[in-house]
Design a protein around this motif. Sequence first.
Motif, mmCIF file in Angstrom:
data_model
loop_
_atom_site.group_PDB
_atom_site.id
_atom_site.type_symbol
_atom_site.label_atom_id
_atom_site.label_comp_id
_atom_site.label_asym_id
_atom_site.label_seq_id
_atom_site.Cartn_x
_atom_site.Cartn_y
_atom_site.Cartn_z
ATOM 1 N N GLN A 63 0.748 -1.208 0.077
ATOM 2 C CA GLN A 63 0.005 -0.085 0.005
ATOM 3 C C GLN A 63 0.954 0.967 0.030
ATOM 4 O OE1 GLN A 63 -2.747 0.098 3.136
ATOM 5 N NE2 GLN A 63 -4.069 1.754 2.164
ATOM 6 N N GLU A 64 1.982 1.181 0.795
ATOM 7 C CA GLU A 64 2.839 2.401 0.910
ATOM 8 C C GLU A 64 3.617 2.631 -0.480
ATOM 9 O OE1 GLU A 64 5.677 1.959 3.920
ATOM 10 O OE2 GLU A 64 4.386 3.011 5.542
ATOM 11 N N ALA A 65 4.175 1.365 -1.157
ATOM 12 C CA ALA A 65 4.624 1.637 -2.652
ATOM 13 C C ALA A 65 3.879 2.433 -3.537
ATOM 14 C CB ALA A 65 5.176 0.243 -2.877
ATOM 15 N N MET A 66 2.165 2.035 -3.506
ATOM 16 C CA MET A 66 1.431 2.586 -4.522
ATOM 17 C C MET A 66 1.067 3.888 -4.138
ATOM 18 S SD MET A 66 -1.190 -0.698 -5.070
ATOM 19 C CE MET A 66 -2.209 0.186 -6.086
ATOM 20 N N GLY A 67 1.280 4.152 -2.853
ATOM 21 C CA GLY A 67 0.882 5.686 -2.370
ATOM 22 C C GLY A 67 -0.649 5.789 -1.755
ATOM 23 N N LEU A 68 -0.803 6.959 -1.391
ATOM 24 C CA LEU A 68 -2.127 7.152 -0.482
ATOM 25 C C LEU A 68 -3.224 7.136 -1.422
ATOM 26 C CD1 LEU A 68 -3.524 7.878 2.157
ATOM 27 C CD2 LEU A 68 -2.927 10.440 2.009
ATOM 28 N N ASP A 69 -4.149 6.427 -0.987
ATOM 29 C CA ASP A 69 -5.561 6.226 -1.819
ATOM 30 C C ASP A 69 -6.465 7.436 -1.737
ATOM 31 O OD1 ASP A 69 -7.485 5.043 -3.349
ATOM 32 O OD2 ASP A 69 -8.589 4.938 -1.619
ATOM 33 N N PRO A 70 -6.860 8.374 -2.768
ATOM 34 C CA PRO A 70 -7.428 9.682 -2.640
ATOM 35 C C PRO A 70 -8.506 9.425 -2.148
ATOM 36 C CG PRO A 70 -6.712 9.354 -5.183
ATOM 37 C CD PRO A 70 -6.290 8.034 -4.239
ATOM 38 N N ASP A 71 -9.365 8.265 -1.926
ATOM 39 C CA ASP A 71 -10.775 8.273 -1.203
ATOM 40 C C ASP A 71 -10.458 8.334 0.259
ATOM 41 O OD1 ASP A 71 -12.147 8.197 -3.414
ATOM 42 O OD2 ASP A 71 -12.103 6.246 -3.619
ATOM 43 N N THR A 72 -9.188 7.686 0.702
ATOM 44 C CA THR A 72 -8.950 7.413 2.183
ATOM 45 C C THR A 72 -8.772 9.088 2.628
ATOM 46 O OG1 THR A 72 -7.957 5.333 1.679
ATOM 47 C CG2 THR A 72 -7.247 6.463 3.838
ATOM 48 N N LEU A 73 -7.801 9.846 1.787
ATOM 49 C CA LEU A 73 -7.459 11.355 2.022
ATOM 50 C C LEU A 73 -8.852 12.043 2.150
ATOM 51 C CD1 LEU A 73 -5.382 13.371 2.985
ATOM 52 C CD2 LEU A 73 -4.949 13.614 0.317
ATOM 53 N N ARG A 74 -9.530 11.877 1.258
ATOM 54 C CA ARG A 74 -10.969 12.359 1.246
ATOM 55 C C ARG A 74 -11.646 12.342 2.442
ATOM 56 N NH1 ARG A 74 -14.224 10.277 -2.848
ATOM 57 N NH2 ARG A 74 -14.952 8.850 -1.015
ATOM 58 N N ASP A 75 -11.653 10.990 2.958
ATOM 59 C CA ASP A 75 -12.489 10.819 4.063
ATOM 60 C C ASP A 75 -11.940 11.241 5.388
ATOM 61 O OD1 ASP A 75 -14.245 9.383 2.434
ATOM 62 O OD2 ASP A 75 -13.329 7.367 2.899
ATOM 63 N N GLU A 76 -10.723 11.298 5.523
ATOM 64 C CA GLU A 76 -9.898 11.784 6.659
ATOM 65 C C GLU A 76 -10.431 13.117 6.590
ATOM 66 O OE1 GLU A 76 -5.558 11.715 8.805
ATOM 67 O OE2 GLU A 76 -5.785 10.731 6.553
ATOM 68 N N LEU A 77 -10.130 13.786 5.682
ATOM 69 C CA LEU A 77 -10.473 15.310 5.650
ATOM 70 C C LEU A 77 -11.928 15.859 5.980
ATOM 71 C CD1 LEU A 77 -8.106 16.143 2.165
ATOM 72 C CD2 LEU A 77 -7.675 16.802 4.804
ATOM 73 N N PHE A 78 -12.695 14.745 5.471
ATOM 74 C CA PHE A 78 -14.094 15.003 5.697
ATOM 75 C C PHE A 78 -14.689 15.039 7.145
ATOM 76 C CE2 PHE A 78 -18.775 13.452 5.422
ATOM 77 C CZ PHE A 78 -19.157 14.616 5.241
ATOM 78 N N GLU A 79 -13.748 14.065 7.729
ATOM 79 C CA GLU A 79 -14.070 13.940 9.274
ATOM 80 C C GLU A 79 -13.389 15.217 9.966
ATOM 81 O OE1 GLU A 79 -12.898 11.040 12.843
ATOM 82 O OE2 GLU A 79 -12.301 10.174 10.813
ATOM 83 N N LEU A 80 -12.356 15.750 9.727
ATOM 84 C CA LEU A 80 -11.674 16.963 10.231
ATOM 85 C C LEU A 80 -12.721 18.131 9.875
ATOM 86 C CD1 LEU A 80 -8.184 16.157 9.446
ATOM 87 C CD2 LEU A 80 -9.033 16.148 11.565
ATOM 88 N N TRP A 81 -13.221 18.159 8.770
ATOM 89 C CA TRP A 81 -14.102 19.346 8.163
ATOM 90 C C TRP A 81 -15.402 19.302 9.240
ATOM 91 C CZ3 TRP A 81 -14.475 23.394 5.505
ATOM 92 C CH2 TRP A 81 -15.878 23.973 5.251
#
Length: 898
Positions: free
Chosen positions: A6-24
């Motif tokens: 997973q690290e080699a492929m990079g961060l999944d955009p949906d995962t980042l969006r969900d994390e940002l949505f929670e902070l929002w």
Amino acid sequence: MNHSTQEAMGLDPDTLRDELFELWNRKDLQTLSLVALQGFSKLPEPLEALLTILEGCPGRQKGRSHTLGYHILMEFQKWLKENPQVNLSSFSAEQALALQQRALSLLTDTQPSFVDSLLNIYELNSLDPSILRLHIMRLQALNCYKEAAVLSVKLKLQEELNMEEMCVPLILQDKLPLAESFVTGHNHLEKQLVTLLDSWCHPDFSVGEISKQFPLLSLSKHCTSQIQPKMLTKHVLRLAEKFKIDQGLCPNALHKRRLDSLRFLMYKRFVEKTMTEENWSDHVQYVVAGDLELQIHLVEMLVKYSGLQKASQWSLRYSVPRNRLPCGVWETQQSLQPDLQQIGQSDSSQTEEWVPSQSHCQKFYQVPLTKDKVHFVDTPEALQRCRGIVLKEGGIVGVDMEWQPTFGCISTQQVALIQLAVSSQVFLLDLCASGFCQHPETLSFIRDLFSERNVLKLGYGMSGDLKCLVATWHQLLVEPLKMDGMLDLLGIHQKIMRGKAHRTQNGPRSGVLVGEDSAEKGLSLLVQQVLGRPLDKTEQMSNWEKRPLRISQIRYAVADAYCLLDVYSALSSNPANFGLPADLRSISLSQSEKSKDQKRKEKQDKQMKQALGKEECQGAQRASPPRSDTEKGLLCGEKPSEDSPPLPPQQLRVVCDNMLQGLGRYLRCLGVDVVMLENNDDHRVAAKLAQAEGRVILTCGQPFQSLRSQVGEGRCLSLDCSEKARDQAVRVLKHFNIQPTPSDIFSRCQACNSDQYVAVPREDMARMLKQKGLLEEQITDQTLQESHQQEEEKLGDILTPGVTPELPRYALQCRWAPLSGLDPNTLTFPGGAPIQLHAVPPGLLPRIPLFYVCTRCGKVFWEGSHFGRVLSMFQEVLHITDEDTESAAGPSTSAQQN
């Protein structure tokens, strides 16, 4: 998938969006910023991932800057500055085009920063114009005309698009400024827009026929009410001047303006009887010019106002065809004696005496000079003699100017005559004399006069004079006049009037102050109050470009300048008697202590008035007395002192004339009690309402002059029609020291001005929609119940069975009626108004827990996105607490008009 893969492929955009949505949702914007910046570096393809994130962001709101997508995009731009290597060049042409088209699909927003960021990041200006044009057409098909226009301007696509298809829907939605910005800078498009609007000024124009071309466009009553000849004429002539377009391209608007001017002249001459026959004749000939239709209107009006003989004389002058003459005019023509067939041209300039009649001398202010003390200056040599006397160090000069009235057909007039009065003589600078105006010495003298600090120049309402000076000498635009040693007696007059109003309110009214109930206004009123007799204003509306000037014109021009010397002398000799300080110049000089922003606003204020101005409105009739000390202060027509407490909007009650409906809507939106005249209402209706209900009249243009003589002092304020409605509203609120709070926003019905609502829970609204057959089948009771449960999980128990629903933030500013007052069968209120259920989109029901219905007109409102917009627009006059700020930063909760 293991962790290392997973690290080699990079961060999944949906995962980042969900994390940002929670902070929002937690409103933790600081952490959101850190997580976003770190997350962008972990994305395998940041440009592609950003689009995936933005496409999946919930709650996209057009034009809002407090959405999750907006914040993410702004953070990405910050990140890009540190990572300039991330750009489209790393993609193949086919991949880059795919990303650009995805980015283009997100451009349905009008938030400038959001749009500009996507344009820059994905280099959308480089796309094939045909692709961009297709996107614009797609927006139009979705009725997103505003978004299409904004994007077209940013992408510089105006030349690729049809002007009418872009601009007509905007104009129909009362968005003419956006249509203006679309054509600005493209000469042929500017001409097309002006020509289009002018065609709408034709008497046979029907807005219904135009709107049929856009069947999916929903038009409000307000929008269609703006498309009427009076308003369109104003815009056409304004745009023709702005775009420097020949007025020959707008014949309908010019005809309408001239026809209105002709009606005004008939009123002044035959109803008000304040214009001489000679002045009236001069102006009529200017207004009708070579327009046969206007000449026919003139003859028809003369039959009504004056009789067949005068109508016949003017019909002969213009050779009006027999088949266009009103009944009886042809027969009267045939019976006229030869000496009556021509309208007499009196040569009063040769027969008038310099000294007027005894009755005139007893009634009006007289200049203590003989005719030989009045000097015409029309050559460089005469100007040199004038310069030596007028610019004498330590001297005092009265300054006034005259120009030709054009009745709005031309917005700025050139000065025809400048009057300069000193203690023993008056100089008249004749700018109509051949070659004199543009002689270098003439402008040089004007510059020296206004900049000489050791010569005191007296004027009255000089902003209008200075504006016309700029129109006369365009060199003053490049190098403006330097002003020193100036004293505008308008400011002193306003101080006198404020002191008089204070004495009237706080002291016994045992006597009448000079001029208190006088019909005089402006400088004439000041002269009457200080010197005992008013000015004779009969020649005010003269043809000042016609030569030779009549004796009565010269006498008027001389008096207007010389009276300033006499008034200043009287005030200086006994300032305390008028409530003034010993140094009259300090009244004007004290303005320099104010902030630059205040001075800028005051300059704008002065440009709105030619005579007495907005803050001092003298009336001949008294309106009903104020009901309280607070209201007395509110209605006195003056700015409250800085230490007086601000007033709530409920204290201000106004009536707006039909030229200020936009202003009325904004004031009503902020909680002010506003009555607005309909488009066809006579402006005298405003005076009746003001007298009957104790309201302040807000007006502009010609009606101000007659309205302020019908209502009490300070009860009629004049505003600049060319100003935006939002700026007018701020000006009115500041003038009366009104300070709304967020709780006042939408506390009145935007449609009818009522302040009484009834709260209707979602379930009751659904039941009523079903009763009227307006509820779609797919919106079931189960759907509503699920939506209700989701609302409770998110926001708590808003609608608990058996408990009164939570009311909006403006609840304390309104009156609330029980839902039981509604007739269950007809769904009408006791006053007869039915609930406007047809305007409630059934799709709202799953999202809106509570509706608010006006009990007077039945209009339905709900919580939407308007509150944040109003809060932003009027933040400079709103009293906003920390609690309000927090509320505005979260999900918007405002009354959304259906």
